[in-house]
Structures are given as C-alpha cells and as structure tokens.
Motif scaffolding. Sequence first.
Motif, PDB file in Angstrom:
ATOM      1  N   GLN A   1       0.817  -1.221   0.000  1.00 27.31           N
ATOM      2  CA  GLN A   1       0.000   0.000   0.000  1.00 27.31           C
ATOM      3  C   GLN A   1       0.848   1.267   0.000  1.00 27.31           C
ATOM      4  O   GLN A   1       0.478   2.270  -0.618  1.00 27.31           O
ATOM      5  CB  GLN A   1      -0.904   0.031   1.233  1.00 27.31           C
ATOM      6  CG  GLN A   1      -2.023  -0.984   1.243  1.00 27.31           C
ATOM      7  CD  GLN A   1      -2.856  -0.867   2.499  1.00 27.31           C
ATOM      8  OE1 GLN A   1      -3.779  -0.058   2.567  1.00 27.31           O
ATOM      9  NE2 GLN A   1      -2.525  -1.649   3.510  1.00 27.31           N
ATOM     10  N   HIS A   2       1.964   1.230   0.712  1.00 30.60           N
ATOM     11  CA  HIS A   2       2.734   2.446   0.916  1.00 30.60           C
ATOM     12  C   HIS A   2       3.990   2.522   0.045  1.00 30.60           C
ATOM     13  O   HIS A   2       4.805   3.428   0.224  1.00 30.60           O
ATOM     14  CB  HIS A   2       3.118   2.562   2.390  1.00 30.60           C
ATOM     15  CG  HIS A   2       1.938   2.489   3.314  1.00 30.60           C
ATOM     16  ND1 HIS A   2       0.930   3.437   3.309  1.00 30.60           N
ATOM     17  CD2 HIS A   2       1.579   1.560   4.241  1.00 30.60           C
ATOM     18  CE1 HIS A   2       0.012   3.109   4.205  1.00 30.60           C
ATOM     19  NE2 HIS A   2       0.379   1.977   4.780  1.00 30.60           N
ATOM     20  N   ILE A   3       4.120   1.581  -0.897  1.00 28.49           N
ATOM     21  CA  ILE A   3       5.236   1.644  -1.835  1.00 28.49           C
ATOM     22  C   ILE A   3       4.912   2.694  -2.903  1.00 28.49           C
ATOM     23  O   ILE A   3       3.842   2.664  -3.515  1.00 28.49           O
ATOM     24  CB  ILE A   3       5.472   0.279  -2.504  1.00 28.49           C
ATOM     25  CG1 ILE A   3       5.796  -0.796  -1.451  1.00 28.49           C
ATOM     26  CG2 ILE A   3       6.573   0.380  -3.541  1.00 28.49           C
ATOM     27  CD1 ILE A   3       7.129  -0.645  -0.795  1.00 28.49           C
ATOM     28  N   VAL A   4       5.835   3.608  -3.126  1.00 25.68           N
ATOM     29  CA  VAL A   4       5.632   4.667  -4.121  1.00 25.68           C
ATOM     30  C   VAL A   4       6.192   4.196  -5.461  1.00 25.68           C
ATOM     31  O   VAL A   4       7.395   3.953  -5.593  1.00 25.68           O
ATOM     32  CB  VAL A   4       6.324   5.966  -3.682  1.00 25.68           C
ATOM     33  CG1 VAL A   4       6.136   7.048  -4.744  1.00 25.68           C
ATOM     34  CG2 VAL A   4       5.781   6.434  -2.337  1.00 25.68           C
ATOM     35  N   ILE A   5       5.305   4.034  -6.436  1.00 26.16           N
ATOM     36  CA  ILE A   5       5.702   3.584  -7.773  1.00 26.16           C
ATOM     37  C   ILE A   5       5.758   4.789  -8.704  1.00 26.16           C
ATOM     38  O   ILE A   5       4.753   5.487  -8.883  1.00 26.16           O
ATOM     39  CB  ILE A   5       4.704   2.551  -8.340  1.00 26.16           C
ATOM     40  CG1 ILE A   5       4.520   1.384  -7.371  1.00 26.16           C
ATOM     41  CG2 ILE A   5       5.181   2.068  -9.711  1.00 26.16           C
ATOM     42  CD1 ILE A   5       5.756   0.571  -7.115  1.00 26.16           C
ATOM     43  N   PRO A   6       6.905   5.077  -9.305  1.00 28.29           N
ATOM     44  CA  PRO A   6       6.967   6.186 -10.260  1.00 28.29           C
ATOM     45  C   PRO A   6       6.001   5.960 -11.416  1.00 28.29           C
ATOM     46  O   PRO A   6       5.791   4.816 -11.833  1.00 28.29           O
ATOM     47  CB  PRO A   6       8.417   6.172 -10.743  1.00 28.29           C
ATOM     48  CG  PRO A   6       9.168   5.366  -9.734  1.00 28.29           C
ATOM     49  CD  PRO A   6       8.187   4.374  -9.180  1.00 28.29           C
ATOM     50  N   PRO A   7       5.395   7.014 -11.931  1.00 26.27           N
ATOM     51  CA  PRO A   7       4.487   6.833 -13.074  1.00 26.27           C
ATOM     52  C   PRO A   7       5.240   6.375 -14.314  1.00 26.27           C
ATOM     53  O   PRO A   7       6.406   6.719 -14.517  1.00 26.27           O
ATOM     54  CB  PRO A   7       3.889   8.233 -13.271  1.00 26.27           C
ATOM     55  CG  PRO A   7       4.903   9.165 -12.684  1.00 26.27           C
ATOM     56  CD  PRO A   7       5.519   8.429 -11.526  1.00 26.27           C
ATOM     57  N   CYS A   8       4.573   5.596 -15.122  1.00 21.50           N
ATOM     58  CA  CYS A   8       5.165   5.156 -16.378  1.00 21.50           C
ATOM     59  C   CYS A   8       5.304   6.350 -17.316  1.00 21.50           C
ATOM     60  O   CYS A   8       4.339   7.106 -17.518  1.00 21.50           O
ATOM     61  CB  CYS A   8       4.288   4.092 -17.027  1.00 21.50           C
ATOM     62  SG  CYS A   8       4.981   3.397 -18.556  1.00 21.50           S
ATOM     63  N   PRO A   9       6.470   6.574 -17.900  1.00 18.48           N
ATOM     64  CA  PRO A   9       6.625   7.700 -18.831  1.00 18.48           C
ATOM     65  C   PRO A   9       5.638   7.609 -19.987  1.00 18.48           C
ATOM     66  O   PRO A   9       5.408   6.521 -20.531  1.00 18.48           O
ATOM     67  CB  PRO A   9       8.066   7.562 -19.320  1.00 18.48           C
ATOM     68  CG  PRO A   9       8.754   6.721 -18.291  1.00 18.48           C
ATOM     69  CD  PRO A   9       7.711   5.796 -17.753  1.00 18.48           C
TER      70      PRO A   9
END
Length: 294
Positions: free
Chosen positions: A27-35
């Motif tokens: 839940q708290h893992i920050v995933i960078p947005p896909c370019p």
Amino acid sequence: MITATELPTIDAVLQELDRARRNGPLQHIVIPPCPELLTRLQKAMLEAEPDLNEVARIATSDVAMSATLLRAANSPAYSAGGAAVQTIGQAMNRLGLQRTAAVMKAFLARGAMKVTAPQLQRFWERSTKRAVAMSHLAERLPGMSADLAHTYGLFCHVGMPVMAQSVKGYLGTMVEASARIDRSYVQTENANHRTDHAVVGALVARLWRLAPSVTAAIRLHHDLEALGERSADPDVNALVSVGLLAEWLMRRHEALDPDADWVVHGATAMGWLHINEDDLHTWFEELQEAFDAV
C-alpha cells in the motif's frame, strides 16, 4: 500470498499483486508513473505491424533519447566499420525495429527511475546487459519473443531502486541480505520489510502495463522450484530460465562466480530450455562485444 505448494499461474500472480496493493504491504510503496513516451512505444510495438513513423516520432521527441539511438547505431557492435549514421531514420535502419525499441525502452526506464544509492550504482548498466543478453538468447531459442525477453531482463530487479526510494532502511537491508549465508536475499527483505524486490518489481510491471507473462516472471524469479514443473506456465518458466542464463553469462563476463540461484537451479533451467554447456559457451563468445558496448 502464493504458497510453496501451489504452481503459480499468471492470473494468481496478478490477483496477489492487486490484493497486496489494496490492503497489504504494498500500500505504501511509491511507484513512479510510467513515462508517457514509454506507454506510446509499448502501444506501437504491440501492433502486428508496428508503425515505423510513430516509433520515429517517439524517438525524435526527446533529444537525449535521439542521441542515445545514434550512439548505439554507431557503436562497434552495429557499425561494422561503416559510415557513421546521422539521422534517426538511418539509426533505425541499422539497428532494426526491435533493437531500436529496446534502446528506447532502456533510456525511458532509466529516466523514470533515477538511481543514486551507492549500493545500486551499476543498476541500470547491469539491467541493460541482462536485457541485451536475454534478447540475444531469445533469438536463438524457438518460440521466444526477443521483445518480451528484453523487457523482462530490463525490469527483473526494478523493485530494488523502488524500495530504496520509498522503504526506510532498505539500503541497510541490501547490505545485510548480500552478507547473510543463513537465508536468501528475498527472505531477508521479507523479514525486514514484509515484502521483497520481486514482489515490488512485479507491481511496477503491473502498473506500467507490461505483458502479464513478464509481470509474473518478475514476481517469481526467486521462487524457482516451479522450474522443474512442466505444468507451470511455459512462457513464465522460459523467461525465468533465460534470465538465469543471462545472469550466468554476465557474471562470467565480469569474472564473478555464479550466483546462488544458478548453483541450485541452473541445471533445471538448462533442461527446461533443452540446451547444454556448449550452447552456453557459444553464446558467451557471441555476447562479448555487446556486453563491452554497454
């Protein structure tokens, strides 16, 4: 969670990721947005006959990516002493569509996930080597997609930089996990953080809409008991097996001993792919120039 007694299916992996993202440790893992450019590139490459003009438009929309393509096309691995290419069209012709897309994909992924931690200083270099090796092997194995193999190789360990950026204490865990001999790397990650880089990497693949087989292979690349099961998903097993081969080839190129996964499961991976030691040594020789160019 998928248990050791189950033969994991792609659907089971995707459902596990979705549950963990809703109300579990992810839940708290920050995933960078896909370019956005990577999304466009993936969409273009999924077509039965990809639009070369669209790929060229994506390539030329970023000056640094264009420069990367030109540099790749003019490298010793592809130039063969010929005249230097000067345009993206020339670079695409020399590299071919699949290699062009692979170079672009690696550039965009690297830009989306900046890696600054000293523990990960060679992360993208090694990821690119793995991807190059995997696409090379896939071209020599019947029924394998070089594009899927390259994508898996590039993103296999992407959970590590994501965890380094969003999980407190993870860099210390990396040092501990590398040093311990009483348990595996992912067991140490789970003991400290209730998740591991294989799960987090699969979540990145899920959210970035990579192929389901690639997502499942990333999730299972340290759960290797299923390699001996012919009833397990063949595409996932093939990706994981070729990943083990690529890691062996990379480590030999770097004068390193085989890793623990290869020692235990290397023979099973070779058996799954119906290859032998002679094949490995042939591919090692073929990949030297490509490895040196990364």
